[in-house]
Scaffold this active site. Structure first.
Site, PDB file in Angstrom:
ATOM      1  CB  ALA A 153      45.981  34.532  29.076  1.00  0.00           C
ATOM      2  N   GLY A 185      41.162  34.446  26.316  1.00  0.00           N
ATOM      3  CA  GLY A 185      41.127  35.894  26.190  1.00  0.00           C
ATOM      4  C   GLY A 185      40.848  36.359  24.782  1.00  0.00           C
ATOM      5  CD  GLU A 187      37.674  36.009  28.791  1.00  0.00           C
ATOM      6  OE1 GLU A 187      37.088  36.132  29.877  1.00  0.00           O
ATOM      7  OE2 GLU A 187      38.910  35.802  28.702  1.00  0.00           O
ATOM      8  CD  GLU A 200      39.230  31.101  29.684  1.00  0.00           C
ATOM      9  OE1 GLU A 200      39.430  32.197  29.147  1.00  0.00           O
ATOM     10  OE2 GLU A 200      38.323  30.311  29.312  1.00  0.00           O
TER      11      GLU A 200
END
Length: 255
Positions: free
Chosen positions: A61, A106, A109, A129
């Site tokens: 992110a 991300g 993911e 994270e």
């Protein structure tokens, strides 16, 4: 644009293009959702490659953007974040991630949203994270555990550590490792082969597997049964069986 959809020979490449690290800011997330939905609708897209370029898949992110958000802002944004990734996961066509360099947070993911993952020998994947005092928020706690099992997923998420390509392969986080310069060509070849297959049957197989993983076996069997019977109404089924009887297995050509 931070994400582009390039289509050739039945294969749609969803290419991240936000140098230098393809950080997944809000605009990129929204664009990803838009193009995933376009790939879903387009008849000329029969399989999809997710690619971040030769150097990096996606390093996660946009932390600076996230740092500026308070609780209220993230409550309003969190669903849209998940929805953008879910749009990729629900493309009803074969999807392969071509992972180069970093696929973290991300980025990891996003790779999890694919049906198959081909990684470069120099790739590094992880969910860091926890090192920010957070947990994965774009599906990582759910898709990672489903893919590699809960204890292995907890190890990666609890520690936030990065894994190299060989360990990712051993964990089942990626399905194949190739030299960095071959990642995209290998992924495109995988997608191109499936793009020539029976589109409705491939959709049925993907939906049956994915639904079965999300529910009880009886419901999964019902989905499989309904799709199996329904495919007897398709021209592809007629072509496939006729070719098998007349020419032998594996020679059918589908529209």
């Amino acid at each position: 644009m931070t994400v582009n959809l390039e289509v050739a020979e039945g294969v749609g490449t969803l290419r991240l293009d936000r140098p230098p690290m393809n950080a997944l800011d809000v605009a990129t997330q929204d664009r990803l959702k838009e193009l995933a939905e376009e790939a879903t609708r387009r008849d000329d897209v029969r399989a999809v490659v997710i690619y971040g370029g030769e150097k990096v898949f996606a390093a996660g992110a946009d932390i600076k953007e996230m740092q500026a958000m308070d609780h209220t802002a993230m409550v309003l944004r969190a669903r849209a974040l998940q929805d953008s990734f879910t749009a990729v996961a629900r493309i009803p066509k074969p999807v392969v991630a071509a992972v180069t360099g970093y696929a973290l947070g991300g980025g990891c993911e996003l790779a999890l949203c694919a049906d198959y993952r081909i990684a470069a020998e120099n790739a590094k994947l992880g969910q860091p994270e926890i090192l920010l005092g957070l947990i994965p928020g774009a599906g990582g706690t759910q898709r990672l555990a489903r893919l590699i099992g809960p204890s292995k997923a907890k190890d990666l998420i609890f520690t936030g550590r990065q894994v190299k390509a060989d360990e990712a392969l051993a964990l089942g986080l990626v399905d194949r490792v190739v030299p960095a310069e071959e990642v995209y060509s290998a992924a495109h070849a995988w997608a191109a082969k499936l793009a020539q297959g029976p589109a409705i049957a491939l959709r049925a197989a993907k939906e049956s597997i994915d639904t079965g993983l999300e529910t009880d076996i009886d419901t999964g069997l019902a989905v499989e049964r309904n799709w199996f019977a329904g495919l007897f109404a398709t021209e592809d089924r007629e072509r496939g069986m006729r070719s098998f009887v007349e020419e032998g297995p594996g020679k059918a050509k589908f529209l």
